[in-house]
Design a protein around this motif. Structure first.
Motif, PDB file in Angstrom:
ATOM      1  N   SER A 295     -17.186 -39.452  18.348  1.00  0.00           N
ATOM      2  CA  SER A 295     -18.651 -39.357  18.357  1.00  0.00           C
ATOM      3  C   SER A 295     -19.158 -37.996  17.896  1.00  0.00           C
ATOM      4  O   SER A 295     -20.322 -37.855  17.516  1.00  0.00           O
ATOM      5  CB  SER A 295     -19.189 -39.633  19.764  1.00  0.00           C
ATOM      6  OG  SER A 295     -18.626 -38.726  20.696  1.00  0.00           O
ATOM      7  N   ASN A 296     -18.282 -36.990  17.917  1.00  0.00           N
ATOM      8  CA  ASN A 296     -18.675 -35.634  17.530  1.00  0.00           C
ATOM      9  C   ASN A 296     -17.434 -34.945  16.985  1.00  0.00           C
ATOM     10  O   ASN A 296     -16.640 -34.396  17.741  1.00  0.00           O
ATOM     11  CB  ASN A 296     -19.240 -34.882  18.734  1.00  0.00           C
ATOM     12  CG  ASN A 296     -19.805 -33.532  18.368  1.00  0.00           C
ATOM     13  OD1 ASN A 296     -19.395 -32.907  17.393  1.00  0.00           O
ATOM     14  ND2 ASN A 296     -20.751 -33.052  19.169  1.00  0.00           N
ATOM     15  N   ASN A 297     -17.285 -34.957  15.644  1.00  0.00           N
ATOM     16  CA  ASN A 297     -16.034 -34.489  15.040  1.00  0.00           C
ATOM     17  C   ASN A 297     -15.678 -33.056  15.416  1.00  0.00           C
ATOM     18  O   ASN A 297     -14.505 -32.678  15.382  1.00  0.00           O
ATOM     19  CB  ASN A 297     -16.104 -34.602  13.525  1.00  0.00           C
ATOM     20  CG  ASN A 297     -16.129 -36.035  13.023  1.00  0.00           C
ATOM     21  OD1 ASN A 297     -16.322 -36.267  11.840  1.00  0.00           O
ATOM     22  ND2 ASN A 297     -15.950 -37.021  13.910  1.00  0.00           N
ATOM     23  N   HIS A 298     -16.676 -32.255  15.738  1.00  0.00           N
ATOM     24  CA  HIS A 298     -16.425 -30.859  16.123  1.00  0.00           C
ATOM     25  C   HIS A 298     -16.785 -30.624  17.583  1.00  0.00           C
ATOM     26  O   HIS A 298     -17.085 -29.488  17.986  1.00  0.00           O
ATOM     27  CB  HIS A 298     -17.223 -29.919  15.211  1.00  0.00           C
ATOM     28  CG  HIS A 298     -16.883 -30.058  13.759  1.00  0.00           C
ATOM     29  ND1 HIS A 298     -15.773 -29.460  13.190  1.00  0.00           N
ATOM     30  CD2 HIS A 298     -17.494 -30.764  12.763  1.00  0.00           C
ATOM     31  CE1 HIS A 298     -15.723 -29.774  11.896  1.00  0.00           C
ATOM     32  NE2 HIS A 298     -16.750 -30.558  11.621  1.00  0.00           N
ATOM     33  N   GLY A 299     -16.689 -31.671  18.386  1.00  0.00           N
ATOM     34  CA  GLY A 299     -17.163 -31.597  19.767  1.00  0.00           C
ATOM     35  C   GLY A 299     -16.442 -30.584  20.628  1.00  0.00           C
ATOM     36  O   GLY A 299     -17.041 -30.000  21.544  1.00  0.00           O
ATOM     37  N   THR A 300     -15.163 -30.326  20.365  1.00  0.00           N
ATOM     38  CA  THR A 300     -14.422 -29.421  21.234  1.00  0.00           C
ATOM     39  C   THR A 300     -14.802 -27.962  20.999  1.00  0.00           C
ATOM     40  O   THR A 300     -14.460 -27.096  21.804  1.00  0.00           O
ATOM     41  CB  THR A 300     -12.907 -29.642  21.064  1.00  0.00           C
ATOM     42  OG1 THR A 300     -12.618 -31.039  21.224  1.00  0.00           O
ATOM     43  CG2 THR A 300     -12.104 -28.900  22.111  1.00  0.00           C
ATOM     44  N   LYS A 301     -15.525 -27.664  19.935  1.00  0.00           N
ATOM     45  CA  LYS A 301     -16.040 -26.306  19.737  1.00  0.00           C
ATOM     46  C   LYS A 301     -17.190 -26.015  20.703  1.00  0.00           C
ATOM     47  O   LYS A 301     -17.571 -24.852  20.893  1.00  0.00           O
ATOM     48  CB  LYS A 301     -16.536 -26.130  18.293  1.00  0.00           C
ATOM     49  CG  LYS A 301     -15.435 -26.150  17.258  1.00  0.00           C
ATOM     50  CD  LYS A 301     -15.979 -26.079  15.840  1.00  0.00           C
ATOM     51  CE  LYS A 301     -16.538 -24.726  15.513  1.00  0.00           C
ATOM     52  NZ  LYS A 301     -16.879 -24.609  14.064  1.00  0.00           N
ATOM     53  N   ASP A 302     -17.726 -27.073  21.305  1.00  0.00           N
ATOM     54  CA  ASP A 302     -18.922 -26.955  22.157  1.00  0.00           C
ATOM     55  C   ASP A 302     -18.527 -27.155  23.618  1.00  0.00           C
ATOM     56  O   ASP A 302     -18.145 -28.251  24.031  1.00  0.00           O
ATOM     57  CB  ASP A 302     -19.942 -28.008  21.726  1.00  0.00           C
ATOM     58  CG  ASP A 302     -21.301 -27.817  22.379  1.00  0.00           C
ATOM     59  OD1 ASP A 302     -21.345 -27.436  23.562  1.00  0.00           O
ATOM     60  OD2 ASP A 302     -22.313 -28.082  21.711  1.00  0.00           O
ATOM     61  N   PHE A 303     -18.614 -26.093  24.401  1.00  0.00           N
ATOM     62  CA  PHE A 303     -18.249 -26.141  25.821  1.00  0.00           C
ATOM     63  C   PHE A 303     -19.007 -27.245  26.557  1.00  0.00           C
ATOM     64  O   PHE A 303     -18.432 -27.954  27.395  1.00  0.00           O
ATOM     65  CB  PHE A 303     -18.538 -24.778  26.459  1.00  0.00           C
ATOM     66  CG  PHE A 303     -18.335 -24.743  27.949  1.00  0.00           C
ATOM     67  CD1 PHE A 303     -17.069 -24.658  28.494  1.00  0.00           C
ATOM     68  CD2 PHE A 303     -19.431 -24.794  28.811  1.00  0.00           C
ATOM     69  CE1 PHE A 303     -16.886 -24.623  29.873  1.00  0.00           C
ATOM     70  CE2 PHE A 303     -19.263 -24.761  30.187  1.00  0.00           C
ATOM     71  CZ  PHE A 303     -17.984 -24.671  30.725  1.00  0.00           C
TER      72      PHE A 303
END
Length: 635
Positions: A295-303
């Motif tokens: 759902s958010n390809n770069h989601g793990t960059k966002d705490f």
């Protein structure tokens, strides 16, 4: 995991036909393998007893192997046929289709020598669900390279076949064809149905280790002959040579044979692979995981995104959450250590992604923390201190011998630190989940992340989903990342019932639930409860009904309870007559049936009491629809 092997000499009497030099018959007498000599060119024939009639499933499997110093494919002289042996082994599996497995077969060994008196043995087994064979160089010393393997399966014309074009990611679509119209390289496993419909068979390999490369099938030379083919120079990293030291055994060549249910339910790939190398396995825990990449390809960059998915796992009673790529770049309120502390505060166990580091042009971070033994030990020590339970290692994209060593290096180092492992951008399973039970799953499938890549999966998913249970998922755990109700970059058109059913239809010891939190929070209570309770490791598996590419109904058992998933790829709704004759006698069950509702984004829920004798319940599956059922024992 304890494994006991009993090897017992057995006797049988048979009459050999003209040119036939040996015969081995399965314990249930349904499958036999004949050994033939055609002017010192040796081949096998696999036969299946279908309703009392012997059917030639594979009329010819050519044998032979070529070494850097000499050839073992022609002019082989049969010295002797070994005494028939009964292989009888029982072992426990921590995850997969079945918790109690049996490795039972009749075996013979053929002892050959070539014109220079060098030795080659061929070990052949007949199982109740297939045949396996492997090559052996028994001499005690010597180092060589394998020039070529000459194993080749002759597939009769008009055989129905489901094949996937070879690609190093193993993420293509299976095509259904009745003839070998395309001449190219093909992925394992390959599924076939005989022209007379007497049998199905699936070709694969098992027990690949450091002594060989992973192979593929190729019919480039002859349309109807599918040859076992070693990796080429341009296929990923490393040298193409396959180096061996004597004594040596090849991987098993595996052909699963029988009815369609025999194929789906088989554990033959694991059965012939090496037993577990681990003694303490208490730390290996299958389970569901929340996952933010879909759902958010770069989601793990966002705490904050990471914490939302930890909250999701806690709310759904899932034990894990995955921190996918770019966790080393985390911002927006916290860093990695803060995220892991938050995850633990919710009672959830973190898993973390790594780049294999094998390709300089793949720069997704973190890049090289798995690449060497020193790097791995340093990283695993950190993970133990942080309380991280498993790693996802991505981007292997090579099936050469060098990469086999890398896979096994990771598994062996991870075991010392009690860290579970799963591979992405990788080869399909070869039986390693038995040998290394902390290997939880593999990708090697066109999964739900392909909704991010283009529109193709939108229209192909239903048929694709109904092909995987008969092909890719037969041979080992499959990390498809299923069960999505909202849309990613490209929409899906399968029904909510279809998506819910993938939690059962697809087997993966760690099952990553791919949707965003609201996709699960907004479900009706029955569906939400189902996803809170669904297991990921099974005591038994049964194919109740189905046909590749069209529809699938699978039942899986956990403890005394059963779970059923059904999916449809047809453009019309389908009424499935759900029978319960697989249930044991003497028990009554509560059936919770969650099926398609009035349209593709609604459910219909029924509660019934059933037992083995219950008349079939009719279940409606919409076009591209599906259903699940939970069957809980009452008494």
């Amino acid at each position: 995991m304890k494994s006991k092997i009993n090897i017992i000499i057995f006797l049988f009497i048979t009459v050999l036909s003209f040119g036939q030099k040996a015969l081995v018959v399965s314990p249930n007498k349904k499958i036999n393998v004949s050994v033939f000599d055609n002017n010192d060119n040796w081949y096998l024939q696999a036969n299946y007893n279908f309703n009392g009639k012997i059917s030639e499933v594979l009329p010819k499997i050519d044998l032979g192997i070529s070494r850097s110093d000499q050839d073992f494919s022609t002019e082989l002289k049969l010295i002797k046929v070994g005494k028939p042996l009964l292989i009888n082994e029982e072992y426990a599996a921590l995850h997969g289709k079945r918790s109690k497995c049996t490795n039972s077969a009749n075996e013979i060994v053929l002892y050959f020598e070539n014109p220079s008196k060098a030795k080659l043995n061929i070990i052949i087994r007949a199982y109740n669900d297939g045949v396996t064979f492997r090559y052996e160089f028994p001499e005690k010393s010597g180092e060589f390279t394998i020039k070529d393997e000459l194993t080749s399966y002759s597939i009769p014309d008009k055989t129905n076949r489901w094949l996937e074009k070879f690609d190093l990611s193993n993420e293509g679509l299976y095509g259904n064809m009745s003839d070998a119209v395309n001449q190219q390289d093909w992925c394992y496993p390959a599924l076939f149905k005989t022209n007379d419909a007497s049998a199905w068979y699936l070709i694969h390999e098992a027990d690949v280790d450091r002594n060989y490369a992973a192979t593929k099938l190729s019919n480039k030379t002859t349309n109807s002959q599918y040859k076992v083919t070693l990796p080429g120079k341009d296929e990923g990293v490393g040298e193409p040579q396959t180096k061996i030291s004597l004594p040596w055994k090849s991987p098993w060549r595996v052909v699963i044979i029988g009815s369609l249910s025999d194929i789906v339910e088989s554990t033959l790939v694991d059965d012939v692979s090496k037993p577990s190398v681990l003694t303490n396995t208490d730390w290996i825990q299958p389970g569901l995981a929340s996952w933010n990449y879909w759902s958010n390809n770069h989601g793990t960059k966002d705490f904050k995104v990471v914490t939302e998915f930890a909250d999701l796992a806690a709310s759904m009673n899932w034990p894990y959450t995955l921190l996918d790529w770019e966790w080393d770049q985390m911002e927006n309120g916290g860093k990695l250590e803060d995220a892991i502390k938050y995850i633990h505060s919710k009672g959830i166990k973190p898993l973390m992604w790594y780049n294999s580091g094998k390709f300089k042009w793949i720069t997704s971070t973190p890049v090289d923390r798995m690449l060497t033994h020193k790097n791995r030990v340093e990283e695993f020590e950190k993970l133990n201190k942080l309380g991280v339970y498993g790693i996802k290692v991505d981007f292997f994209l090579s099936e050469k011998q060098e990469m086999m060593n890398y896979y096994l290096d990771i598994l062996e180092d991870a075991a010392k630190y009690k860290i579970m492992v799963y591979f992405h951008g990788c080869l399909v399973p070869r039986g390693w989940q038995r040998t290394y039970p902390h290997l939880m799953t593999y990708e090697a499938v066109r999964g739900a992340e392909w909704y991010n890549n283009g529109p193709e999966l939108t229209t192909s998913a239903a048929e694709h989903n109904n092909t995987l249970p008969y092909t890719r998922n037969v041979i080992g755990s499959m990390d498809y990342t299923p069960v999505t109700f909202t849309n990613s970059q490209f929409s899906h058109i399968t029904s909510y019932g279809h998506e819910l059913a993938l939690s059962i239809v697809f087997e993966s010891a760690i099952q990553h639930m791919a949707d965003r939190p609201e996709g699960y929070y907004n479900l009706p209570d029955a569906a939400k409860t189902f996803l809170k309770d669904v297991p990921t490791a099974w005591d038994d598996t049964k194919l109740l009904d189905g046909y590749p590419g069209k529809f699938t109904v699978i039942a899986r058992k956990k403890g005394d309870n059963w779970f059923i998933g059904g999916i449809n790829s047809g453009k019309k709704e389908k009424i499935q007559h759900l029978k319960f004759d697989f249930l044991p006698e003497g028990h009554t069950y509560k059936l919770t049936l969650i099926a398609d509702g009035t349209h593709d984004k609604t459910f219909s829920t029924q509660y019934l009491v059933v037992d083995k004798s219950t008349t079939a319940v009719d279940v409606k599956m919409l076009s591209l629809g599906g259903f699940v059922a939970s069957i809980q024992i009452i008494k």
